[in-house]
Design a protein around this motif. Structure first.
Motif, PDB file in Angstrom:
ATOM      1  N   VAL B 209       0.829  -1.202   0.000  1.00  0.00           N
ATOM      2  CA  VAL B 209       0.000   0.000   0.000  1.00  0.00           C
ATOM      3  C   VAL B 209       0.870   1.262   0.000  1.00  0.00           C
ATOM      4  O   VAL B 209       0.489   2.294  -0.563  1.00  0.00           O
ATOM      5  CB  VAL B 209      -0.999  -0.006   1.186  1.00  0.00           C
ATOM      6  CG1 VAL B 209      -0.287   0.083   2.515  1.00  0.00           C
ATOM      7  CG2 VAL B 209      -2.001   1.130   1.076  1.00  0.00           C
ATOM      8  N   LEU B 210       2.066   1.180   0.565  1.00  0.00           N
ATOM      9  CA  LEU B 210       2.958   2.350   0.554  1.00  0.00           C
ATOM     10  C   LEU B 210       3.453   2.618  -0.867  1.00  0.00           C
ATOM     11  O   LEU B 210       3.520   3.758  -1.318  1.00  0.00           O
ATOM     12  CB  LEU B 210       4.147   2.128   1.491  1.00  0.00           C
ATOM     13  CG  LEU B 210       3.815   1.935   2.973  1.00  0.00           C
ATOM     14  CD1 LEU B 210       5.080   1.825   3.804  1.00  0.00           C
ATOM     15  CD2 LEU B 210       2.953   3.074   3.491  1.00  0.00           C
ATOM     16  N   GLU B 212       1.914   1.717  -3.591  1.00  0.00           N
ATOM     17  CA  GLU B 212       0.782   2.173  -4.403  1.00  0.00           C
ATOM     18  C   GLU B 212       0.418   3.611  -4.084  1.00  0.00           C
ATOM     19  O   GLU B 212       0.084   4.389  -4.983  1.00  0.00           O
ATOM     20  CB  GLU B 212      -0.415   1.239  -4.199  1.00  0.00           C
ATOM     21  CG  GLU B 212      -0.197  -0.093  -4.892  1.00  0.00           C
ATOM     22  CD  GLU B 212      -1.342  -1.066  -4.699  1.00  0.00           C
ATOM     23  OE1 GLU B 212      -2.217  -0.782  -3.864  1.00  0.00           O
ATOM     24  OE2 GLU B 212      -1.338  -2.105  -5.381  1.00  0.00           O
ATOM     25  N   SER B 213       0.488   3.985  -2.805  1.00  0.00           N
ATOM     26  CA  SER B 213       0.107   5.366  -2.506  1.00  0.00           C
ATOM     27  C   SER B 213       1.138   6.339  -3.070  1.00  0.00           C
ATOM     28  O   SER B 213       0.797   7.473  -3.393  1.00  0.00           O
ATOM     29  CB  SER B 213      -0.150   5.577  -1.015  1.00  0.00           C
ATOM     30  OG  SER B 213       0.922   5.170  -0.240  1.00  0.00           O
ATOM     31  N   VAL B 228      10.543   5.200  -1.106  1.00  0.00           N
ATOM     32  CA  VAL B 228       9.651   4.228  -0.470  1.00  0.00           C
ATOM     33  C   VAL B 228      10.417   2.959  -0.075  1.00  0.00           C
ATOM     34  O   VAL B 228      10.492   2.612   1.097  1.00  0.00           O
ATOM     35  CB  VAL B 228       8.459   3.855  -1.384  1.00  0.00           C
ATOM     36  CG1 VAL B 228       7.509   2.923  -0.650  1.00  0.00           C
ATOM     37  CG2 VAL B 228       7.719   5.097  -1.842  1.00  0.00           C
ATOM     38  N   PRO B 231      13.893   3.682   2.307  1.00  0.00           N
ATOM     39  CA  PRO B 231      13.595   3.982   3.718  1.00  0.00           C
ATOM     40  C   PRO B 231      12.749   2.904   4.381  1.00  0.00           C
ATOM     41  O   PRO B 231      12.943   2.593   5.554  1.00  0.00           O
ATOM     42  CB  PRO B 231      12.859   5.314   3.671  1.00  0.00           C
ATOM     43  CG  PRO B 231      12.428   5.515   2.273  1.00  0.00           C
ATOM     44  CD  PRO B 231      13.360   4.726   1.418  1.00  0.00           C
ATOM     45  N   GLY B 232      11.839   2.289   3.619  1.00  0.00           N
ATOM     46  CA  GLY B 232      10.991   1.251   4.199  1.00  0.00           C
ATOM     47  C   GLY B 232      11.802   0.038   4.611  1.00  0.00           C
ATOM     48  O   GLY B 232      11.481  -0.650   5.572  1.00  0.00           O
ATOM     49  N   SER B 308      12.703   4.265  15.172  1.00  0.00           N
ATOM     50  CA  SER B 308      11.753   4.058  16.258  1.00  0.00           C
ATOM     51  C   SER B 308      10.352   3.833  15.682  1.00  0.00           C
ATOM     52  O   SER B 308       9.522   3.177  16.284  1.00  0.00           O
ATOM     53  CB  SER B 308      11.751   5.257  17.196  1.00  0.00           C
ATOM     54  OG  SER B 308      11.539   6.434  16.455  1.00  0.00           O
ATOM     55  N   TRP B 309      10.100   4.387  14.478  1.00  0.00           N
ATOM     56  CA  TRP B 309       8.776   4.207  13.869  1.00  0.00           C
ATOM     57  C   TRP B 309       8.431   2.748  13.642  1.00  0.00           C
ATOM     58  O   TRP B 309       7.289   2.351  13.675  1.00  0.00           O
ATOM     59  CB  TRP B 309       8.656   4.964  12.542  1.00  0.00           C
ATOM     60  CG  TRP B 309       9.685   4.633  11.511  1.00  0.00           C
ATOM     61  CD1 TRP B 309      10.859   5.292  11.300  1.00  0.00           C
ATOM     62  CD2 TRP B 309       9.643   3.586  10.540  1.00  0.00           C
ATOM     63  NE1 TRP B 309      11.543   4.716  10.265  1.00  0.00           N
ATOM     64  CE2 TRP B 309      10.827   3.668   9.772  1.00  0.00           C
ATOM     65  CE3 TRP B 309       8.723   2.585  10.234  1.00  0.00           C
ATOM     66  CZ2 TRP B 309      11.118   2.801   8.739  1.00  0.00           C
ATOM     67  CZ3 TRP B 309       9.021   1.710   9.201  1.00  0.00           C
ATOM     68  CH2 TRP B 309      10.204   1.833   8.477  1.00  0.00           C
ATOM     69  N   LEU B 312       6.741   0.850  16.475  1.00  0.00           N
ATOM     70  CA  LEU B 312       5.472   1.421  16.914  1.00  0.00           C
ATOM     71  C   LEU B 312       4.391   1.378  15.844  1.00  0.00           C
ATOM     72  O   LEU B 312       3.243   1.684  16.122  1.00  0.00           O
ATOM     73  CB  LEU B 312       5.705   2.869  17.339  1.00  0.00           C
ATOM     74  CG  LEU B 312       6.661   2.968  18.522  1.00  0.00           C
ATOM     75  CD1 LEU B 312       7.287   4.334  18.609  1.00  0.00           C
ATOM     76  CD2 LEU B 312       5.942   2.634  19.808  1.00  0.00           C
ATOM     77  N   VAL B 313       4.770   0.993  14.630  1.00  0.00           N
ATOM     78  CA  VAL B 313       3.766   0.932  13.578  1.00  0.00           C
ATOM     79  C   VAL B 313       2.816  -0.217  13.872  1.00  0.00           C
ATOM     80  O   VAL B 313       3.253  -1.309  14.212  1.00  0.00           O
ATOM     81  CB  VAL B 313       4.415   0.744  12.197  1.00  0.00           C
ATOM     82  CG1 VAL B 313       3.361   0.534  11.133  1.00  0.00           C
ATOM     83  CG2 VAL B 313       5.246   1.960  11.855  1.00  0.00           C
ATOM     84  N   ARG B 314       1.512   0.058  13.767  1.00  0.00           N
ATOM     85  CA  ARG B 314       0.462  -0.915  13.995  1.00  0.00           C
ATOM     86  C   ARG B 314       0.277  -1.364  15.410  1.00  0.00           C
ATOM     87  O   ARG B 314       1.156  -1.290  16.212  1.00  0.00           O
ATOM     88  CB  ARG B 314       0.651  -2.180  13.158  1.00  0.00           C
ATOM     89  CG  ARG B 314      -0.509  -2.237  12.204  1.00  0.00           C
ATOM     90  CD  ARG B 314      -0.130  -2.972  10.988  1.00  0.00           C
ATOM     91  NE  ARG B 314       0.198  -2.027   9.954  1.00  0.00           N
ATOM     92  CZ  ARG B 314       0.250  -2.338   8.681  1.00  0.00           C
ATOM     93  NH1 ARG B 314       0.012  -3.544   8.320  1.00  0.00           N
ATOM     94  NH2 ARG B 314       0.522  -1.450   7.785  1.00  0.00           N
TER      95      ARG B 314
END
Lengths: 255, 314
Positions: B209-210, B212-213, B228, B231-232, B308-309, B312-314
């Motif tokens: 989805v990242l 695609e967005s 995307v 960094p992802g 850190s993200w 904490l994601v989800r």
């Protein structure tokens, strides 16, 4: 002014063509979407409404038929057709303002103008205070506001929305519906909005399409002529709501 | 437990004066209770308790055994760290050997990054490239680096950084000759797989989805890659770099036991073994452990600071 934005000619979508698990999601679908129209697509899960939206976004190609966007065949995503996903579509490593500026960065807009644009849309969604926050620090409703702002900051011609409020609680959902209408009146975009909530469709749309699981057939296609802001207590609102719910039930019986 | 309404009114007054949110205020109160102070100092001391107990037990056993060739006493080992610059068993001081080891590891490690990172990125990005290469590379993954030793010796013999650059005999040659290609190759091999594998996994596991967005925002292929996928995959890449360095460092002893090596922590250990100097072996093991833990710590700090993200994601 009633230009045609999208024209779909006998669209078909088959997954895993010529294989054992071949699946026809959409067959012979014809549809025209007009400029500035707020179109809601309603249907049970698995009816192909999301697939249809992804075809409109250029994220998927139909296996049959043609899709025209402003008179030209659509082959891949473009910045003119924005899309808001159901959830978790923000870049988790970027701050709110960086997320909103993402599309502008892709267009190489000068930094100064990016900043102006971002400020405008932060204000629009009322999250200026959260500009330096990361998505995980925001509630689901705030995240969706940012996702909408991110799409709009790009100044798209069309905004596609795939159950954008589906994962939110009832109260936030109603708030965001109101905000979306306010935004739509201000910026005058063509919006195609997918939902499985009949109430949401009746509240928002100019036109409602009901799709069935029967290869994505369009069973109902009606105009909603109740003036905005719509009152859920209005008898015509309730009547239309009931009419659509009945139609949905009829569809489910047929399965 | 009850709080009188007066207390609450006073607290509200203080809160407004200080311009604090309630959450912040409550946290401040919590952090300042006596109980909490004690708890915090305990959590500061706790990690040192087990190592201390370990050292005490070690010393007790060593005294009971009474034979330095089986289990050296703590003091005998500690002596090496006190006289850190002393020459040991004719191969130079401990820091000098650490330095040789570090240089070897870094040469092999950097080569592994140069090869593993782009290859992992490419294979994570393109299914076609992955399809073509994955099976081949995966065949080598389960082979421990040390199994390559005889082959590697046959290929590279005594070639070193000094011989490939064709240096003249002299002090520089003597130093550069320590960096044998065979050793560097083994270190390279052990660092390569974690770096390559984690990078590939990271890139191919970025949420669809990242991607695609970004596409519907008008991203080009280049944008998708740099804004995307890269960094992802960041957290996994750093994790791969960390595991790669750990693997390289632990492969060191094996690599430095190769013939032709005359220095380094691994050589120190194997040479000390020949002389039955258990105290030096233990000192060498401690150095390897501490430096490895430092490497790990550095990467964990980087992870905590920039990613850190991810937790904490989800």
């Amino acid at each position: 002014m009633n230009n045609i934005v999208f024209k779909l000619n006998n669209i078909g979508k088959v997954y895993n063509e010529n294989e054992k698990n071949e699946l026809t999601v959409i067959k012979n679908l014809n549809l025209e979407i007009k400029e500035n129209e707020f179109l809601c697509i309603v249907g049970p899960s698995g009816c192909g409404k999301s697939t249809l939206l992804r075809i409109l976004a250029g994220l998927e190609l139909p296996t049959e038929g043609e899709i025209y966007y402003r008179g030209k065949v659509l082959r891949k995503p473009t910045k003119d057709i924005g899309m808001v996903f159901q959830n978790y579509s923000l870049m988790p490593w970027l701050t709110v303002e960086e997320n909103i500026a993402l599309g502008l960065k892709f267009q190489n807009m000068p930094k100064e103008r990016q900043k102006e644009r971002v400020n405008e849309y932060l204000e629009m969604i009322g999250l200026t205070k959260f500009r330096y926050s990361k998505p995980y620090e925001l509630s689901g409703g705030m995240q969706q506001r940012v996702a909408i702002a991110r799409s709009l900051a790009n100044n798209p011609d069309v905004l596609l929305m795939d159950e954008p409020f589906g994962a939110l609680d009832a109260y936030t959902r109603i708030q965001l519906q109101k905000e979306l209408l306010r935004i739509w009146e201000k910026y005058k975009k063509t919006i195609v909005f997918i939902t499985h909530s009949v109430d949401e469709a009746v509240y928002l749309a100019d036109r409602i399409i009901l799709m069935s699981r029967n290869q994505g057939a369009i069973e109902v296609d009606i105009q909603v002529d109740i003036p905005r802001i719509r009152d859920r207590a209005n008898p015509r609102y309730a009547e239309l709501n009931q009419h659509l719910l009945d139609a949905l039930e009829e569809l489910n019986k047929g399965q | 437990m009850g709080i009188s309404s007066n207390t609450l009114i006073n607290m509200e007054k203080i809160r407004k004066e200080q311009g604090l949110t309630w959450l912040r205020m409550i946290n401040m109160i919590k952090n300042n209770t006596m109980e909490n102070k004690i708890r915090r100092s305990i959590s500061f001391v706790a990690p040192t308790i087990i190592p201390l107990l370990f050292i005490i037990l070690w010393e007790l056993f060593a005294r009971k055994v009474g034979n330095n060739a089986i289990l050296p006493q703590v003091t005998t080992v500690a002596k090496h760290f006190i006289n850190i610059n002393a020459d040991v068993i004719g191969i130079g001081s401990i820091p000098k050997n650490i330095l040789y080891s570090l240089v070897r590891v870094f040469i092999g490690y950097i080569l592994a990054i140069i090869a593993g990172l782009p290859l992992g990125l490419l294979m994570g990005y393109s299914r076609r490239v992955k399809g073509a290469l994955n099976l081949f590379i995966s065949l080598f993954q389960p082979v421990p680096a040390i199994a390559w030793r005889p082959l590697v010796l046959g290929w590279f013999g005594v070639m070193s950084v000094a011989t490939i650059f064709d240096l003249d005999y002299g002090p520089t040659y003597a130093i550069m000759d320590n960096f044998k290609l065979s050793m560097i190759f083994l270190i390279f091999l052990s660092a390569f797989f974690p770096i390559w594998g984690n990078t590939m996994f990271g890139v191919s596991n970025v949420q669809q989805v990242l991607v695609e967005s970004a596409l519907v925002l008008g991203a080009s292929k280049k944008d998708i890659f740099f804004h995307v996928l890269l960094p992802g995959a960041g957290p996994n890449i750093v994790n791969g770099l960390k595991s790669g360095l750990t693997a390289a460092w632990s492969c060191l002893v094996a690599a430095e036991m190769l013939p032709g090596s005359m220095s380094g922590l691994g050589y120190l250990i194997s040479h000390a073994y020949e002389l039955a100097r258990m105290d030096l072996i233990v000192a060498g093991i401690i150095c390897i452990g501490v430096i490895g833990a430092l490497f790990d710590g550095i990467y964990s700090r980087i992870s905590d600071k920039y990613f850190s993200w991810q937790r904490l994601v989800r």
